[in-house]
Write an enzyme that holds these catalytic residues in place. Structure first.
Site, PDB file in Angstrom:
ATOM      1  N   HIS A  57       7.959  16.584 -42.258  1.00 25.07           N
ATOM      2  CA  HIS A  57       8.528  17.425 -41.204  1.00 25.07           C
ATOM      3  C   HIS A  57      10.043  17.662 -41.364  1.00 25.07           C
ATOM      4  O   HIS A  57      10.649  18.294 -40.525  1.00 25.07           O
ATOM      5  CB  HIS A  57       8.251  16.794 -39.841  1.00 25.07           C
ATOM      6  CG  HIS A  57       6.816  16.394 -39.660  1.00 25.07           C
ATOM      7  ND1 HIS A  57       5.799  17.314 -39.577  1.00 25.07           N
ATOM      8  CD2 HIS A  57       6.221  15.174 -39.603  1.00 25.07           C
ATOM      9  CE1 HIS A  57       4.638  16.679 -39.457  1.00 25.07           C
ATOM     10  NE2 HIS A  57       4.875  15.382 -39.472  1.00 25.07           N
ATOM     11  N   GLY A  72       2.099  18.040 -35.490  1.00 23.47           N
ATOM     12  CA  GLY A  72       0.997  18.552 -34.680  1.00 23.47           C
ATOM     13  C   GLY A  72       1.201  18.214 -33.206  1.00 23.47           C
ATOM     14  O   GLY A  72       0.938  19.039 -32.320  1.00 23.47           O
ATOM     15  N   ILE A  90       6.883  21.254 -42.116  1.00 23.28           N
ATOM     16  CA  ILE A  90       6.066  21.811 -41.035  1.00 23.28           C
ATOM     17  C   ILE A  90       6.308  21.040 -39.725  1.00 23.28           C
ATOM     18  O   ILE A  90       6.839  19.925 -39.739  1.00 23.28           O
ATOM     19  CB  ILE A  90       4.557  21.815 -41.389  1.00 23.28           C
ATOM     20  CG1 ILE A  90       4.030  20.376 -41.589  1.00 23.28           C
ATOM     21  CG2 ILE A  90       4.300  22.665 -42.622  1.00 23.28           C
ATOM     22  CD1 ILE A  90       2.496  20.311 -41.734  1.00 23.28           C
ATOM     23  N   ASP A 145       8.228   9.850 -35.060  1.00 21.20           N
ATOM     24  CA  ASP A 145       7.436  10.153 -36.255  1.00 21.20           C
ATOM     25  C   ASP A 145       8.374  10.721 -37.327  1.00 21.20           C
ATOM     26  O   ASP A 145       8.681  11.915 -37.340  1.00 21.20           O
ATOM     27  CB  ASP A 145       6.310  11.145 -35.931  1.00 21.20           C
ATOM     28  CG  ASP A 145       5.400  11.367 -37.141  1.00 21.20           C
ATOM     29  OD1 ASP A 145       5.798  10.981 -38.260  1.00 21.20           O
ATOM     30  OD2 ASP A 145       4.309  11.935 -36.968  1.00 21.20           O
TER      31      ASP A 145
HETATM   32  C1  LIG Z   1       2.870   8.812 -44.061  1.00 23.70           C
HETATM   33  C2  LIG Z   1       3.890   8.065 -43.322  1.00 23.70           C
HETATM   34  C3  LIG Z   1       3.855   8.415 -41.886  1.00 23.70           C
HETATM   35  C4  LIG Z   1       4.731   7.557 -41.048  1.00 23.70           C
HETATM   36  C5  LIG Z   1       4.823   8.157 -39.660  1.00 23.70           C
HETATM   37  C6  LIG Z   1       4.335   7.197 -38.621  1.00 23.70           C
HETATM   38  C7  LIG Z   1       3.171   7.782 -37.833  1.00 23.70           C
HETATM   39  C8  LIG Z   1       1.899   7.667 -38.622  1.00 23.70           C
HETATM   40  C9  LIG Z   1       0.709   7.997 -37.809  1.00 23.70           C
HETATM   41  C10 LIG Z   1       0.738   9.383 -37.388  1.00 23.70           C
HETATM   42  C11 LIG Z   1      -0.302  10.208 -38.098  1.00 23.70           C
HETATM   43  C12 LIG Z   1      -0.101  11.618 -37.765  1.00 23.70           C
HETATM   44  C13 LIG Z   1       0.932  12.216 -38.667  1.00 23.70           C
HETATM   45  C14 LIG Z   1       1.189  13.601 -38.263  1.00 23.70           C
HETATM   46  C15 LIG Z   1       1.093  14.577 -39.166  1.00 23.70           C
HETATM   47  C16 LIG Z   1       1.194  15.945 -38.725  1.00 23.70           C
HETATM   48  O1  LIG Z   1       1.619  16.243 -37.637  1.00 23.70           O
HETATM   49  S1  LIG Z   1       0.653  17.153 -39.813  1.00 23.70           S
HETATM   50  C17 LIG Z   1       0.828  18.659 -38.889  1.00 23.70           C
HETATM   51  C18 LIG Z   1      -0.290  18.921 -37.943  1.00 23.70           C
HETATM   52  N1  LIG Z   1      -1.547  19.130 -38.594  1.00 23.70           N
HETATM   53  C19 LIG Z   1      -1.811  20.233 -39.304  1.00 23.70           C
HETATM   54  O2  LIG Z   1      -0.978  21.113 -39.469  1.00 23.70           O
HETATM   55  C20 LIG Z   1      -3.198  20.383 -39.868  1.00 23.70           C
HETATM   56  C21 LIG Z   1      -3.731  21.764 -39.601  1.00 23.70           C
HETATM   57  N2  LIG Z   1      -5.115  21.880 -40.094  1.00 23.70           N
HETATM   58  C22 LIG Z   1      -5.417  22.201 -41.353  1.00 23.70           C
HETATM   59  O3  LIG Z   1      -4.550  22.448 -42.167  1.00 23.70           O
HETATM   60  C23 LIG Z   1      -6.872  22.223 -41.725  1.00 23.70           C
HETATM   61  O4  LIG Z   1      -7.646  22.361 -40.570  1.00 23.70           O
HETATM   62  C24 LIG Z   1      -7.331  20.924 -42.474  1.00 23.70           C
HETATM   63  C25 LIG Z   1      -7.080  19.679 -41.643  1.00 23.70           C
HETATM   64  C26 LIG Z   1      -6.582  20.835 -43.822  1.00 23.70           C
HETATM   65  C27 LIG Z   1      -8.835  21.031 -42.749  1.00 23.70           C
HETATM   66  O5  LIG Z   1      -9.069  22.244 -43.389  1.00 23.70           O
HETATM   67  P1  LIG Z   1     -10.182  22.327 -44.537  1.00 23.70           P
HETATM   68  O6  LIG Z   1      -9.917  21.349 -45.612  1.00 23.70           O
HETATM   69  O7  LIG Z   1     -10.300  23.767 -44.912  1.00 23.70           O
HETATM   70  O8  LIG Z   1     -11.448  21.815 -43.743  1.00 23.70           O
HETATM   71  P2  LIG Z   1     -12.910  22.413 -43.650  1.00 23.70           P
HETATM   72  O9  LIG Z   1     -13.410  22.713 -45.023  1.00 23.70           O
HETATM   73  O10 LIG Z   1     -12.929  23.534 -42.669  1.00 23.70           O
HETATM   74  O11 LIG Z   1     -13.698  21.194 -43.012  1.00 23.70           O
HETATM   75  C28 LIG Z   1     -14.019  20.030 -43.776  1.00 23.70           C
HETATM   76  C29 LIG Z   1     -14.569  19.004 -42.813  1.00 23.70           C
HETATM   77  O12 LIG Z   1     -13.495  18.448 -42.061  1.00 23.70           O
HETATM   78  C30 LIG Z   1     -13.685  18.722 -40.661  1.00 23.70           C
HETATM   79  N3  LIG Z   1     -12.378  19.161 -40.142  1.00 23.70           N
HETATM   80  C31 LIG Z   1     -11.753  20.304 -40.459  1.00 23.70           C
HETATM   81  N4  LIG Z   1     -10.587  20.374 -39.806  1.00 23.70           N
HETATM   82  C32 LIG Z   1     -10.463  19.260 -39.081  1.00 23.70           C
HETATM   83  C33 LIG Z   1      -9.456  18.786 -38.175  1.00 23.70           C
HETATM   84  N5  LIG Z   1      -8.379  19.475 -37.893  1.00 23.70           N
HETATM   85  N6  LIG Z   1      -9.683  17.604 -37.570  1.00 23.70           N
HETATM   86  C34 LIG Z   1     -10.802  16.893 -37.805  1.00 23.70           C
HETATM   87  N7  LIG Z   1     -11.794  17.303 -38.662  1.00 23.70           N
HETATM   88  C35 LIG Z   1     -11.608  18.469 -39.281  1.00 23.70           C
HETATM   89  C36 LIG Z   1     -14.689  19.843 -40.579  1.00 23.70           C
HETATM   90  O13 LIG Z   1     -15.403  19.774 -39.384  1.00 23.70           O
HETATM   91  C37 LIG Z   1     -15.532  19.610 -41.805  1.00 23.70           C
HETATM   92  O14 LIG Z   1     -16.496  18.625 -41.519  1.00 23.70           O
HETATM   93  P3  LIG Z   1     -18.063  19.042 -41.531  1.00 23.70           P
HETATM   94  O15 LIG Z   1     -18.202  20.083 -40.464  1.00 23.70           O
HETATM   95  O16 LIG Z   1     -18.797  17.772 -41.224  1.00 23.70           O
HETATM   96  O17 LIG Z   1     -18.322  19.569 -42.905  1.00 23.70           O
END
Ligand SMILES: CCCCCCCCCCCCC/C=C/C(=O)SCCNC(=O)CCNC(=O)[C@H](O)C(C)(C)COP(=O)(O)OP(=O)(O)OC[C@H]1O[C@@H](n2cnc3c(N)ncnc32)[C@H](O)[C@@H]1OP(=O)(O)O
Length: 308
Positions: A212, A230, A227, A207
């Site tokens: 990252h 995940g 960062i 990835d």
């Molecule tokens: C682009 C090129 C890529 C090429 C690479 C190849 C691979 C490609 C494919 C791989 C894809 C993965 C890539 C990897 C990326 C990462 O590793 S990023 C690092 C890991 N992730 C994080 O650090 C995220 C941590 N989480 C957050 O920051 C927050 O939780 C959030 C995701 C930003 C959400 O916060 P917020 O906006 O405040 O959400 P809410 O208001 O609380 O909720 C809104 C609705 O969304 C639902 N929800 C919230 N969080 C999540 C979640 N983690 N997963 C799924 N759904 C989520 C929440 O339930 C709410 O919905 P409703 O309840 O229906 O209202």
């Protein structure tokens, strides 16, 4: 300039993704293990060494169960492509990961992935995509594992055509990744350190998203520095479960679920709390320096080790 294509969620759901194939070797599995902290603080740890070295005449190195996610991610190396959906790739975050494990992974293998869009949700401020990938051993035809990867696309919601937000999923609701954390004292707690170079090592497993590794890219994405992936955090958390609950026997793990609650910066300390509920381990991982939960979920076991 051509006008942007209008996004049709029904069309996106019916889109067929081509099967993909790739192979991995012991070297890939060992590199992955090092990427999630195996042997980082103790190079002779008896639970860890088997993932990177043929200890005691062992014929093959063992492959960690969370390697399943790497097998699935290989199908997305070109990035996420959903027909008609415009999004800013810098705002993409990994939301959740769900894994079912059917067989221990061979130490090297040719595999085939079958991918489909299992979920699509309009959250207004974000679009949520769920990709299901089934991974097969190409030679035997055996199904090795299934992954469901949830991608959180900030800024890409608001595509619903009616007042009710669009929401589709093709799987049972009991597989969702939110868990209720018990109020009781954890059964076990495990502390581990990520290194400042953790993401730079982990990315070599496939990835290469600059989120990252690239300071400027990370700033535009809203973070003070690059960062951690995940799935790297998930790897640390499941290692804690293997050590504390499975007593080193990772083959008893049959399912893994995790929701990424907050980002982790490489170099931070991860503290994983674990509660045992029958054959399910509920876990929550916190960043010690900020005292904030960054990941929670569960690990399902086939059985318990007799020493527990
Ligand atoms: C682009 C090129 C890529 C090429 C690479 C190849 C691979 C490609 C494919 C791989 C894809 C993965 C890539 C990897 C990326 C990462 O590793 S990023 C690092 C890991 N992730 C994080 O650090 C995220 C941590 N989480 C957050 O920051 C927050 O939780 C959030 C995701 C930003 C959400 O916060 P917020 O906006 O405040 O959400 P809410 O208001 O609380 O909720 C809104 C609705 O969304 C639902 N929800 C919230 N969080 C999540 C979640 N983690 N997963 C799924 N759904 C989520 C929440 O339930 C709410 O919905 P409703 O309840 O229906 O209202």
């Amino acid at each position: 300039m051509a006008a942007p294509q209008e996004f049709d969620p029904d069309l996106a759901i019916s889109h067929k993704y081509p099967d993909t194939s790739h192979s991995y070797t012991e070297r890939d599995a060992a590199l992955y293990a090092l990427g999630i902290g195996v042997c980082a603080s103790n190079a002779v740890d008896s639970d860890d060494l088997k993932y990177v070295y043929h200890e005691n005449g062992q014929n093959h190195i063992e492959v960690l169960p969370t390697y399943a996610a790497i097998l699935a991610q290989k199908s997305f190396e070109g990035g996420i492509n959903i027909p008609g959906l415009e999004y800013d790739r810098r705002l993409l975050l990994h939301g959740q990961q769900y894994i079912e494990l059917y067989k221990p992974f061979p130490s090297s293998c040719n595999v085939q992935n079958k991918v489909c869009l299992a979920g699509l949700h309009d959250k207004g401020k974000a679009a949520i995509l769920e990709y299901e990938t089934k991974t097969y051993d190409k030679e035997t035809g055996d199904l090795l594992c299934m992954n469901r990867m949830t991608v959180y696309l900030r800024g890409a919601g608001g595509f619903s055509k009616s007042s009710k937000p669009f929401s589709y999923s093709n799987y049972p609701t009991n597989q969702v990744s939110t868990v209720k954390i018990p109020e009781s004292k954890p059964f076990s707690v495990f502390e581990d350190h990520t290194r400042p170079s953790q993401a730079l090592l982990y990315r070599l497993s496939g990835d290469y998203n600059p989120l990252h590794s690239d300071p400027l890219f990370a700033k535009v994405a809203g973070f003070s520095q690059p960062i951690l992936h995940g799935l790297c955090t998930l790897g640390f958390a499941v290692r804690a479960v293997i050590k504390c609950i499975c007593k080193g026997d990772a083959d008893i793990i049959k399912g893994i679920s995790g929701r990424f609650l907050l980002h982790v910066y490489p170099g931070e300390t991860l503290v994983t709390e674990m509660w045992l509920q029958g054959l399910r381990v509920i876990y929550r991982t916190k960043v010690k320096e900020r005292n904030q939960a960054v990941l929670s979920g569960y690990v399902d076991l086939r059985g318990l080790t007799s020493s527990l």
